[in-house]
Design an enzyme around this catalytic site. Structure first.
Site, short mmCIF file in Angstrom:
data_model
loop_
_atom_site.label_atom_id
_atom_site.label_comp_id
_atom_site.label_asym_id
_atom_site.label_seq_id
_atom_site.Cartn_x
_atom_site.Cartn_y
_atom_site.Cartn_z
N LEU A 253 27.62 -34.00 -1.89
CA LEU A 253 26.28 -33.90 -2.48
C LEU A 253 25.68 -32.53 -2.27
CD1 LEU A 253 24.90 -37.37 -1.31
CD2 LEU A 253 25.56 -36.73 -3.63
N GLU B 205 31.37 -37.95 10.41
CA GLU B 205 32.29 -38.15 11.53
C GLU B 205 33.70 -37.61 11.31
OE1 GLU B 205 30.72 -42.20 11.48
OE2 GLU B 205 30.62 -42.08 13.65
MO1 MOS Z 1 27.54 -42.73 14.68
S1 MOS Z 1 28.60 -42.83 16.45
O1 MOS Z 1 27.73 -44.29 14.03
O2 MOS Z 1 25.95 -42.34 15.04
#
Ligand code: MOS
Length: 754
Positions: free
Chosen positions: A635, A710
């Site tokens: 995005l 992540e």
């Molecule tokens: Mo993340 S560890 O789901 O903030």
């Protein structure tokens, strides 16, 4: 519904909240000041297990300005059932109840709250609270509990330890090449820069407004209602800005309880902040002891894979993260089995920390794959390509999209992987040994039910409302972009309100699902406004848009026009003439069940690292990292790059620095400060390059995004560890890779490293 033009989506827009943050106008939970505010300071338990025999408050209460010392024996009434303390991301078990009774469950447990007119007075008086304990022996050493490891009877999420496929033992026995190694990862603390803090404003009419550092205002709102027996409309939780969290703000933390307890008890506004040291009494990434067993043909084709983990849990909750699930999904292997066990120690419950499970589990898997490549004599990248999987064998499902091959090729090219000489210790420049290592990253692409509201005012400004949070990830910015894109508005005309339990419901901001979840909800809410705008436009006298369908029109440049016919344009101003109230559209967006049934969905990455070891001074540094990420549509390349950069730095910390050390004699973390808990600083961070692969994601959500919060940490520690082996010929299987381990030394004398 699809995004029709690209006015703002996909553009490298600077954070819309950036100016507020750098000028100090963005207020954090502990910065909301109100008249008469009192300050609480937490007294932390000096023992790890046992009970409180007595509390002597006299000296503390004698300090001028001290109002009260709250503890289990004099606090206002709170819920007693453990279930009342649960929350939307809690693991099975009995959640911790702060100041509930005399029992001590972990070192640093809050045992009292000194409330005073000034923070400094409370902090001083807290040192005068005399607590007598009856200590029991605590055990915080996971190694001593391995034989008591158990499979958690209640799973946090089904599917995180998939059932075995094929016959792994048989496949192993016929494998010409076998690898079996133990990998260990230590406890790590999240250490966000903003300490946890809460300000509970006593409104005087029975209502409480609570500013909390959290990743989920609605989650904390429900918690407070349950724990304090408050009506839903009497409490409002806000978290407009969050100074980092990394998962530690997913569950309500005890400072929230404390601030509200003080406010209710004293009928005054109250604030509680934690010190950096007290931050080590909150959740953490659990310790893991993992065994990886691989069997392969001489050419590197995987025949068998086994991944077993034991992680620590607390005595009271079975915290579980999906450590081993990735091993069954990443490579093609017909005979595979995994197991995930817990062992209890006398510590607080672990908590999700950036890529929980993935960060540590993929470290072990990708280290073992690297070891296999050397055992066979095949290039590590070639080994990954040889075992590339076109389906998720865990679930026997195709992927919604998977551009991992492009990550490998583009990443390798940018990094210069072809310059790598295969032999360890074979690359050198001056005093420095050079190592190249690589690893794969994988992380789930989720979408969660989320509601959002869009309000288009008569003056043409758009407001977006959603309870989700921005923990520094860029949520404000991408939601602004989506709103602007959908209605063809300039960014300045869009205002995003988030981090407020009064706003349309959202899950905790985590799991890398916020762009997919809140983003889709905002997109759909704006689509409702588009429909109404077109209807109004069609009613304008001599309107060129009469009878037009949404699919036929373009909204851009504050105009609505027929696609391909600029002469048909009607200005938004004209459409809104005579409008008295905002046009309102509110939706709840949910994942498509059919997609979930049919497909698996992951974001992927290929991580390449160069390390350099100065042999004379023994200094190891990560000179370069190239992270090539496939995560669907990006995005905002600027905020997305920033997400991956930060996560790669987290990976450097994991590989070389981070470790919470326990003195098992006291059951206590002893490096509970930034002097001794090491995180990468500027001097540790050199070249990091982030590449986004163009990946079309057609199934998951209308935006085509997968989330990038992540993925950047997964695989990074393994790539670095593998580079360290390539540079030095020393395989460290116990993170972090500190110099003593490279020299083959044990832990420092007198230390009690885990
Ligand atoms: Mo993340 S560890 O789901 O903030």
């Amino acid at each position: 519904m699809s995004v029709v033009s690209t006015n703002s989506i996909g553009k490298p827009i600077s954070r819309v909240d950036g100016q507020a943050k750098v000028t100090g106008q963005a207020k954090y939970a502990a910065e909301f000041n109100v008249p008469g505010l009192v300050h609480g300071f937490v007294v932390s338990s000096a023992i790890a297990k046992g009970r409180i025999k007595s509390i002597d408050r006299r000296a503390a209460l004698a300090v001028p300005g001290v109002i009260e010392v709250l503890a289990h024996d004099n606090r206002p009434s709170v819920a007693s059932l453990h279930e009342k303390y649960t929350d939307e991301v809690a693991s099975p078990g009995s959640p911790f109840r702060p100041l509930y009774d005399d029992k001590i469950l972990f070192s640093g447990q809050p045992v009292a709250l000194v409330v005073a007119e000034e923070f400094e007075i409370a902090r001083f008086a807290a040192t005068l609270v005399g607590i007598e304990y009856e200590a029991e022996e605590a055990n915080t050493d996971l190694d001593t509990q391995i034989d008591k490891a158990f499979e958690p009877p209640v799973k946090r999420v089904p599917g995180w330890d998939p059932s075995p496929r094929g016959d792994v033992d048989k496949a192993l026995s016929r494998a010409p090449i076998r690898i079996r190694q133990e990998y260990r990862t230590p406890i790590e603390h999240h250490n966000p820069l903003e300490n946890f803090g809460s300000t509970a404003v006593w409104e005087g009419d029975g209502r409480l407004t609570v500013y909390d550092k959290t990743q989920g205002a609605p989650n904390c709102h429900r918690y407070l209602c349950n724990v304090f027996g408050l009506a839903k409309d009497k409490v409002r939780v806000l978290s407009p800005y969050v100074g980092g969290a990394f998962g530690l703000g997913l569950r309500p933390n005890y400072q929230l309880f404390m601030a509200v307890l003080a406010a209710i008890g004293l009928k005054r506004s109250a604030r509680v902040t934690l010190t950096r040291k007290q931050m080590f009494s909150l959740g953490y990434r659990p310790q893991t002891i993992q065994t990886l067993t691989l069997g392969a043909e001489d050419d590197g084709s995987l025949l068998a894979l086994r991944h077993d983990v034991v992680a620590n849990a607390s005595r009271f909750e079975d915290y579980q993260e999906p450590t081993v699930v990735w091993s069954g999904a990443l490579y093609h292997c017909d005979d595979s089995a995994v197991s995930a066990k817990l062992a209890r120690v006398d510590l607080f419950t672990p908590c999700d920390m950036r890529a929980p499970g993935g960060a540590v589990g993929v470290y072990a898997l990708e280290s073992a794959m690297d070891e296999l490549s050397y055992a066979i004599g095949i290039d590590p990248l070639e080994l990954r390509l040889k075992n590339y999987s076109e389906i998720d064998q865990n679930e026997d499902k195709p992927f919604t999209s998977k551009a991992l091959k492009d990550c490998y090729y583009r990443g390798a090219e940018r990094f210069g992987w072809s310059k790598r000489k295969p032999e360890p210790r074979s690359m050198r420049e001056g005093r420095e040994l050079i190592g190249y290592g690589m690893a794969t990253g994988i992380w789930e692409a989720f979408r969660m039910p989320t509601s959002a509201r869009a309000l288009l005012a008569p003056d043409g400004t758009l407001e977006i409302h959603c309870a989700t949070a921005d923990i520094g990830t860029g949520t404000y910015t991408i939601l602004t972009q989506i709103g602007a894109e959908m209605l063809g508005l300039p960014l300045e005309k869009v205002k995003v309100k988030i981090g407020d339990s009064d706003l349309p419901a959202a899950p905790v901001e985590g799991g890398s699902w916020t762009a997919a979840s809140a983003g889709s909800a905002v997109m759909m809410a704006c689509d409702g406004i588009r429909k109404e705008l077109l209807e109004r436009a069609g009613k304008i006298k001599n309107a060129p848009l009469k009878g037009a369908e949404l699919a036929d029109v373009v909204m851009a440049g504050s105009e609505i026009r027929m696609r391909g016919d600029p002469s048909s344009a009607v200005s938004l101003t004209d459409v809104l003439i005579g409008l008295k109230e905002p046009i309102k559209s509110e939706v709840t967006s949910t994942p498509d069940r059919k997609v979930l049934e049919r497909y698996s969905s992951y974001a992927h990455s290929a991580v390449f690292a160069e390390v350099r070891l100065d042999e004379e001074v023994g200094m190891l540094r990560v000179a370069r990292v190239v992270s090539a990420v496939a995560a669907g549509r990006i995005l905002n390349p600027k905020t997305a790059r920033s997400q991956v950069l930060g996560a790669v730095i987290g990976g450097i910390g994991m590989a070389l620095h981070e470790e919470s050390v326990i003195d098992h004699r006291y059951g206590r973390f002893i490096n509970h400060n930034f002097a001794e808990y090491h995180v990468p600083v500027n001097a540790d961070v050199h070249d990091i390059e982030v590449i986004f692969i163009d990946e079309r994601e057609p199934h998951l959500n209308p935006l085509g995004v997968k989330g990038i919060g992540e993925i950047g940490i997964v695989g990074t520690a393994a790539a670095i560890a593998n580079a360290v082996y390539h540079a030095t010929g020393v395989r460290v299987r116990d993170l972090p890779i500190t110099i003593d381990k490279l020299l083959g030394l044990g832990p420092p004398a007198g230390g009690s490293s885990q």
